[in-house]
Design a protein around this motif. Sequence first.
Motif, PDB file in Angstrom:
ATOM      1  N   LYS A  59       0.872  -1.174   0.000  1.00 55.15           N
ATOM      2  CA  LYS A  59       0.000   0.000   0.000  1.00 55.15           C
ATOM      3  C   LYS A  59       0.910   1.226   0.000  1.00 55.15           C
ATOM      4  O   LYS A  59       1.954   1.213   0.669  1.00 55.15           O
ATOM      5  CB  LYS A  59      -0.860   0.042   1.261  1.00 55.15           C
ATOM      6  CG  LYS A  59      -1.945  -1.011   1.315  1.00 55.15           C
ATOM      7  CD  LYS A  59      -2.788  -0.829   2.572  1.00 55.15           C
ATOM      8  CE  LYS A  59      -3.724  -2.005   2.759  1.00 55.15           C
ATOM      9  NZ  LYS A  59      -4.307  -2.060   4.098  1.00 55.15           N
ATOM     10  N   HIS A  99      -9.182  -1.729  16.952  1.00 54.81           N
ATOM     11  CA  HIS A  99      -8.787  -1.761  15.531  1.00 54.81           C
ATOM     12  C   HIS A  99      -9.223  -3.103  14.942  1.00 54.81           C
ATOM     13  O   HIS A  99      -8.686  -4.149  15.302  1.00 54.81           O
ATOM     14  CB  HIS A  99      -7.265  -1.579  15.425  1.00 54.81           C
ATOM     15  CG  HIS A  99      -6.723  -1.699  14.033  1.00 54.81           C
ATOM     16  ND1 HIS A  99      -6.316  -0.605  13.295  1.00 54.81           N
ATOM     17  CD2 HIS A  99      -6.532  -2.766  13.239  1.00 54.81           C
ATOM     18  CE1 HIS A  99      -5.908  -1.004  12.108  1.00 54.81           C
ATOM     19  NE2 HIS A  99      -6.014  -2.323  12.043  1.00 54.81           N
ATOM     20  N   GLU A 153      -3.358   5.243   8.954  1.00 54.97           N
ATOM     21  CA  GLU A 153      -1.989   4.907   9.354  1.00 54.97           C
ATOM     22  C   GLU A 153      -0.983   5.627   8.458  1.00 54.97           C
ATOM     23  O   GLU A 153       0.079   6.039   8.908  1.00 54.97           O
ATOM     24  CB  GLU A 153      -1.781   3.388   9.276  1.00 54.97           C
ATOM     25  CG  GLU A 153      -2.524   2.639  10.381  1.00 54.97           C
ATOM     26  CD  GLU A 153      -2.771   1.172  10.061  1.00 54.97           C
ATOM     27  OE1 GLU A 153      -3.619   0.889   9.179  1.00 54.97           O
ATOM     28  OE2 GLU A 153      -2.121   0.313  10.660  1.00 54.97           O
TER      29      GLU A 153
HETATM   30 MG   LIG Z   1      -4.390  -2.441   8.332  1.00 52.70          MG
END
Ligand SMILES: [Mg+2]
Length: 402
Positions: free
Chosen positions: A14, A210, A386
Amino acid sequence: MNIFVINSGSSSIKYQLFRWPAEQPVCSGLVERIGSDEATIRHTVFEQESATAEQRLVLPLSDHEAGLREVVRLLTAQPGGVIRDPAEIAAVGHRVVHGGEAFAATTLITAEVKAEIRRLFALAPLHNPANYLGIEVAEQLFAQARQVAVFDTAFHQTMPEYAFRYALPTALYEKQRIRKYGFHGTSHQYVAAQAAAYLQNPDARLITIHLGNGCSMAAVRGGQSLDTSMGFGPLSGLVMGTRSGDLDPSVLLHLLGPLGYSAEQVSALLNKESGMLGLAGSNDMRDIGQALAAGDARAALAYDLYAYRIRHYIGAYTATLNGLDAIVFTAGVGENDALVRAKACARMEFFGLQLDEEKNQQRSPGLRDLSGPASRARILVIPTNEELEIARQSAELLTAHA
Ligand SMILES: [Mg+2]
Ligand SMILES: Nc1ncnc2c1ncn2[C@@H]1O[C@H](COP(=O)(O)OP(=O)(O)O)[C@@H](O)[C@H]1O
Ligand SMILES: CC(=O)OP(=O)(O)O
């Protein structure tokens, strides 16, 4: 300046590019199925934060280097590219999952830092080698940039020793560093800061939840992690997409002994074949939601088990925090799955939680407060980011080293 963020996983990468100091996202993307002849790249270019152009490519990518080279080609393509030259990237921020006890903060990557990340391969075999590969390739492709490591474990280095130690012989901690480390720290830190700002209380007692492919919870007070549900590796705690979460170690002994599993088979079982996949046949919560709606009993049990484990940790961490100001749902499942939130908050009046089911069903971007009128603690949904947190920490570090 431009900051490029890389989250390099075992078969995916990513990435996101930000303009700084505006914190403006310029483009983001996802490279999947690396190592196959039909790898995919989804590359999105933003204008003023609304997605304007999305490209999807299917192509053979032999390895991470081939994948990142293709990403650089997309970034610099003329016309359509967002930069002209890789040298326009001032910093590359890398997500590194395991930083052990060596790294309690974001760090400039040097030869010594790389050696330490390599030493930690054994502790995070699924994550650190892929993160390391991303660093090596980025050093070649963005040779002028400062390379920065942001560790999942760093935020949890504030846990007290009685929370992070296992009751094993002391030598196993002192010589082998066997202890709880905790993960997803960047996400817990990011949403905890947003929640504290929303509550206008820097000392807020928060439980951050999370729920992505990997799932973990943290007890956070004053911006510091006091405990978290993942441990030595990212296997303990909550039920996840393909990971079991908490398990009596006797099960492992039984698998390895009487049932004749090898260590590799046990690792595959716990990491890749368990969790929601093992219980209900899919690791994608959307599939399980559909199966549940169609009356599938396995899906119903899987949902209940998933939510029950979350409730268990809400109870535990309310004790850790000696009270509770807010719980925060985040990541793919936490932000999108209203049923998980409803089940996790049901019959939790004792802990001061009362969900407004109508608000729970509504969808809107940004922070959402789902607390009902009788809720003493807030129930929040906060989208995690993030990549932005990694970019922020990279920028801070560069400013400090300027
Ligand atoms: Mg993740
Ligand atoms: N609309 C939705 N409803 C329920 N679950 C969703 C939805 N959208 C995404 N998810 C779930 O989010 C998970 C992935 O979350 P994400 O935070 O992207 O994980 P990761 O970063 O670990 O890849 C998947 O299990 C997916 O099923
Ligand atoms: C550490 C961890 O579990 O990460 P992810 O959720 O990205 O797999």
